[in-house]
Scaffold this motif. Structure first.
Motif, PDB file in Angstrom:
ATOM      1  N   ALA A  16      -4.862  -3.895   5.477  1.00  0.00           N
ATOM      2  CA  ALA A  16      -4.113  -3.640   6.710  1.00  0.00           C
ATOM      3  C   ALA A  16      -3.058  -4.723   6.905  1.00  0.00           C
ATOM      4  CB  ALA A  16      -5.074  -3.598   7.902  1.00  0.00           C
ATOM      5  N   ALA A  49      -1.614   1.157   6.153  1.00  0.00           N
ATOM      6  CA  ALA A  49      -2.216   1.600   7.413  1.00  0.00           C
ATOM      7  C   ALA A  49      -2.701   3.017   7.239  1.00  0.00           C
ATOM      8  CB  ALA A  49      -1.194   1.530   8.532  1.00  0.00           C
ATOM      9  N   LEU A 100      -2.592  -6.539  14.310  1.00  0.00           N
ATOM     10  CA  LEU A 100      -1.836  -6.254  13.088  1.00  0.00           C
ATOM     11  C   LEU A 100      -0.604  -7.141  12.946  1.00  0.00           C
ATOM     12  CD1 LEU A 100      -1.924  -2.362  12.839  1.00  0.00           C
ATOM     13  CD2 LEU A 100      -2.905  -3.992  11.230  1.00  0.00           C
ATOM     14  N   ALA A 154      -1.683   3.503  13.901  1.00  0.00           N
ATOM     15  CA  ALA A 154      -1.537   3.258  12.470  1.00  0.00           C
ATOM     16  C   ALA A 154      -0.106   2.854  12.125  1.00  0.00           C
ATOM     17  CB  ALA A 154      -1.945   4.504  11.686  1.00  0.00           C
ATOM     18  N   PRO A 204       3.998  -0.131   8.632  1.00  0.00           N
ATOM     19  CA  PRO A 204       3.351  -0.369   7.337  1.00  0.00           C
ATOM     20  C   PRO A 204       4.254   0.016   6.173  1.00  0.00           C
ATOM     21  CG  PRO A 204       2.525   1.632   8.331  1.00  0.00           C
ATOM     22  CD  PRO A 204       3.392   0.988   9.355  1.00  0.00           C
TER      23      PRO A 204
END
Lengths: 334, 301, 255
Positions: free
Chosen positions: C77, C82, C107, C160, C165
């Motif tokens: 992560a 993600a 994150l 997410a 990501p």
């Protein structure tokens, strides 16, 4: 960063500590003593509450209560350490250290396995303490004369000074716990019960988070233990017995877990309840306790503290600020 | 030769203790499997069963009945009262709590347990009671160099019969299969038309009755006094947790492990006998964090 | 150029049953790859392996050239992988805003920030921006446990994607979302994928969605890749037609 409103819980804690310090001179000695025992229990319960936030039921807070108390008693007896403040700091550090060591192992466990394992470890220590003469066996150990910040008080002065030390140690530890719980890590702890999978996918180690909470719980338990030891001037293996830990969990169930103030409320409530039941139903103390516990679980499952929250919310709704808001972290956002 | 005799003693002691542990744990295991509740009140049921048996055995003996009739009367009374109390607890307390977190339910059963503790004290007084007539009547048996009470060995038989009866009921009766389905997946069972609430009430009733029965069967072996429930609940918990919570086979394995640990320490290291149970539990959980027979977890994501 | 994701002969068995039996695939930067396949084809297992939730019984997973086989999700992560979930994985006792705040705090910020207060104005404001971009502003103060499934699904995806990501894995993003809203959701997501230069792997049962939004389609059957290529080519493949499109039941079931 903009100027923020001062944290209500910290303000209330400070006000309570200052109030108790000023009032100390007028409070009768026996009430002070009961308060000290209640505060000690409250600190250990606060540790149980921190873990309960993560959904972890600990029947092993007694272990840290024991660790804190025995660190003090053993240091007094074998190291000749007799300064209260040093004993307190040392005991908290040792208890936290014990928790840090056990934490590597215990942070793997959840639910009933966590509960039973904490119980088992605590009971093993109890078993050792009863048998080992170094620990004074089942009679425990006494703590003789101690100095407080270098002063060698005697008689009533010592009791007063001890009361103040208790109040401020508890106040400071509660503040530390509060800062932890309101931090991001504190929120992670709460989130563990909801969804460990998501936490891992957000880049967080659930195990390390539990480990951190466990160390804090250990330090809080140790703080409670050393305060109890210095107040009663006596320690015995019963500190590690599972019913001691059961009391701590009961305190949290009684008060709920909305705020770090809750266990203090719960501990005093338990003390009052115990006094009341001992006077009125000496043969049915467990029945009184059980009935009240059952009523709480059935009708106020969030604990009696929840009543304050509901009242606070009502006051808020009327557009006023009021003290019970301190119990109210969850619902009242700054 | 002496060593061998010693070993035999330990094994026989361990087996008979394991049998007793299984008897006190089987109800708890059953209740956990179906209701997902660790029922602390089980210790209270055990104590009530012991007191009832003391009464029943005393009454039967006073009327000139023999050991068999005494035991039969005690067991019947205990099972009947246990079932009644079980229904009462399920209806008044547990039924309202099924959707709550397990911690709260645990505490509700703890509260019930505390109430039971004082209730038995108020009902039957503080002093110890004895119901050893049937055990004495059955006499003792010689096993090599060892002299052992027949009653204690008969308990092994009772434990085996109980295990077989419960397993057979679960595997080959209609109701038993419904119970097994509920253990496996509550929602799925409900959607297949099983009355999950009835199964849960029924299981709790049976679990409670097994608790009182365990007390009744133990009564002839012990001094019955207040506080006997506490020790039992911790032991039964240990057995159930070691077994992996909720399977009959697990409870048997847990009983044997705890029983043997206790017997070995009792004979070789008597000073740590009391804590052998906790040590055994800690060791088993250290090796297998979910207990010996952990149920496979349903897919989460 | 090194592919963003490379799977080499991935095998996974559950108690003797092979869920994936040798999956090979390679995904380049900025590709939007749709994975199709019937229930039990091994789609979610593949995502679980790529994201580190499961360790494959055999084979290797490479992320931008580095071997990440068996690296746990919490490490991946932080490195930019993600994922969203078929069944939303959320903190049901917290509000939608708190969920997002936690996602952002964990994150996007270093571990040392963990001890800073959670109720931080700045964090709140950033969470509100993300929630707004997903049209979730109206639900910000609702406790997630009380939200309808479709909203939860959206929040799950939003959490997410919030940290931009490098590789995004979506497990049936449109299941549980009403058919009118499916396209709006995917349109919004596609815009975001392009803006943030994300590489995406998504499992989808709705072939229309796949056809429209995937730049490439991979068809799984029985734990194997049976077709891999442009959407039209894959859908025209006789084996895919027979094994996946033919037997597909319209409802979005479990993978």
């Amino acid at each position: 960063m903009t100027l923020r409103k001062p944290d209500t819980t910290i303000v209330v804690l400070l006000l309570l500590a200052i109030g108790a310090s000023i009032g100390a001179w007028w409070i009768p000695g026996w009430i002070r003593f009961i308060s000290q025992m209640a505060i000690s229990a409250a600190l250990a319960s606060l540790g149980a509450m921190v873990l309960l936030r993560a959904g972890l039921l600990s029947f092993g807070q007694g272990l840290f209560y024991f660790a804190g108390a025995y660190t003090a008693a053993l240091s007094y007896k074998y190291l000749g350490l007799n300064e209260a403040v040093l004993l307190i700091l040392f005991s908290i550090a040792i208890s936290g250290g014990v928790a840090a060591a056990i934490g590597f192992f215990i942070s793997n466990y959840r639910g009933i396995f966590f509960a039973m394992l904490t119980l088992a470890i605590s009971m093993l220590v109890y078993g050792i303490a009863v048998k080992v003469s170094l620990f004074g066996g089942s009679d425990g150990l006494n703590i003789g004369l101690i100095s407080i910040l270098g002063f060698r008080y005697r008689g009533p002065d010592l009791q007063l000074a001890m009361f103040l030390i208790c109040i401020w140690t508890a106040g400071l530890m509660a503040m530390v716990a509060h800062l932890f719980l309101r931090s991001r890590l504190g929120k992670v702890i709460e989130a563990i019960e909801d969804n460990e999978v998501r936490l891992e996918y957000l880049g967080t180690s659930v195990r390390s988070s539990i480990h951190a909470a466990y160390v804090l719980a250990g330090a809080l338990g140790g703080a409670g233990g050393v305060l109890a030891a210095l107040s009663a001037r006596h320690v015995d293996p019963g500190f590690a017995y599972w019913t001691t830990a059961g009391d701590f969990v009961f305190i949290v169930i009684l008060s709920g877990q909305a705020s770090v103030l809750s266990p203090f409320f719960g501990a005093f409530a338990l003390e009052v309840l115990r006094t009341f039941a001992a006077a009125n139903f000496p043969d049915a103390w467990q029945m009184v306790l059980g009935t009240i516990m059952l009523l709480i679980v059935l009708f106020v499952p969030k604990g009696l503290g929840h009543i304050f929250i509901a009242l606070g919310a009502r006051w808020k709704a009327r557009g006023r600020t009021v003290v019970p808001a301190a119990m109210n972290e969850e619902t009242a956002r700054p | 030769m002496q060593l061998l005799g010693h070993l035999a003693t330990i094994v026989i002691d361990g087996v008979s203790y394991a049998a007793w542990l299984f008897i006190i744990s089987v109800g708890l295991t059953l209740v956990f499997g179906v209701l997902r509740i660790l029922n602390i009140a089980h210790g209270g049921m055990y104590a009530v069963g012991a007191y009832l048996a003391a009464y029943a055995i005393g009454a039967a003996a006073a009327n000139g009945f023999g050991a068999g009739a005494q035991l039969l009367f005690a067991a019947t009374l205990a099972v009947a009262c246990g079932a009644g109390l079980g229904i009462l607890i399920e209806w008044t307390v547990l039924r309202r709590l099924y959707r709550y977190p397990e911690v709260l339910v645990l505490f509700a059963t703890y509260a019930v347990f505390l109430i039971f503790e004082d209730a038995t004290k108020l009902l039957w007084g503080g002093q110890s009671r004895y119901a050893n007539a049937p055990r004495d009547a059955l006499g003792q048996i010689r096993l090599g160099e060892l002299i052992y009470p027949v009653y204690d060995l008969a308990m092994v038989l009772v434990a085996i019969l109980l295990a077989v009866a419960v397993s057979l009921t679960l595997s080959s009766t209609r109701i038993g299969r419904c119970v097994t389905a509920v253990v496996f997946d509550r929602e799925m069972s409900a959607s297949m038309g099983i009355n999950v609430n009835r199964i849960m009430t029924g299981t709790f009733l049976v679990g409670a009755a097994l608790g009182t029965l365990a007390g009744a069967l133990t009564a002839p072996k012990i001094a019955i006094s207040s506080g006997i429930g506490v020790d039992v609940i911790v032991l039964a918990f240990a057995v159930t947790v070691i077994g992996g919570l909720g399977s009959i086979g697990g409870a048997m394995a847990g009983a044997v492990i705890v029983g043997m640990a206790r017997a070995v320490t009792a004979h070789l290291f008597p000073q740590i006998e009391l804590f052998a149970v906790y040590a055994a539990m800690a060791v088993v959980l250290a090796v297998r964090p979910q207990g010996l027979f952990a149920r496979p977890e349903a897919r989460k994501i | 150029m090194t592919p963003v994701l490379e799977c080499v002969d991935i095998k996974k068995s559950f108690g003797g049953v092979l869920a994936t039996q040798g999956i090979d695939l390679s995904i380049s930067e900025r590709e939007i790859v749709g994975i199709i396949g019937a229930n039990g084809a091994g789609k979610t297992t593949l995502l679980n392996i790529v994201s580190g939730y499961l360790t494959p019984s055999a084979g290797r997973v490479l992320f931008r050239g580095a071997d990440i086989t068996g690296t746990p999700p919490r490490v991946l992560a932080k490195r930019g992988i993600a994922r969203s979930f078929q069944i939303p994985q959320l903190f049901v006792r917290s509000t939608a805003r708190e969920n997002m705040m936690l996602a952002l705090a964990l994150l996007c910020e270093p571990r040392s920030a963990l001890l800073r207060p959670f109720g931080d104005r700045d964090l709140e404001a950033r969470a509100d921006i993300v929630l707004k971009s997903y049209g979730l502003t109206g639900h910000a103060d609702s406790v997630v446990g009380n939200l309808p499934q479709g909203v939860r699904k959206l929040l799950d995806i939003a959490m997410a994607t919030c940290a931009e990501p490098k590789l995004l894995l979506l497990d049936e993003p449109t299941s549980g979302v009403s058919s009118e809203e499916k396209h709006d959701l995917m349109k919004g997501l596609a815009k975001r994928f392009a803006a943030d230069a994300m590489t995406v792997l998504f499992i989808e049962h709705d072939m229309e969605i796949v056809r429209e939004y995937a730049s490439r389609v991979i068809a799984l059957y029985d734990g194997r890749v049976i077709a891999d290529g442009m959407a039209n080519a894959v859908f025209a493949d006789p084996e895919v037609k027979r094994l996946i499109l033919g037997t597909r039941d319209g409802s979005a079931g479990h993978a």
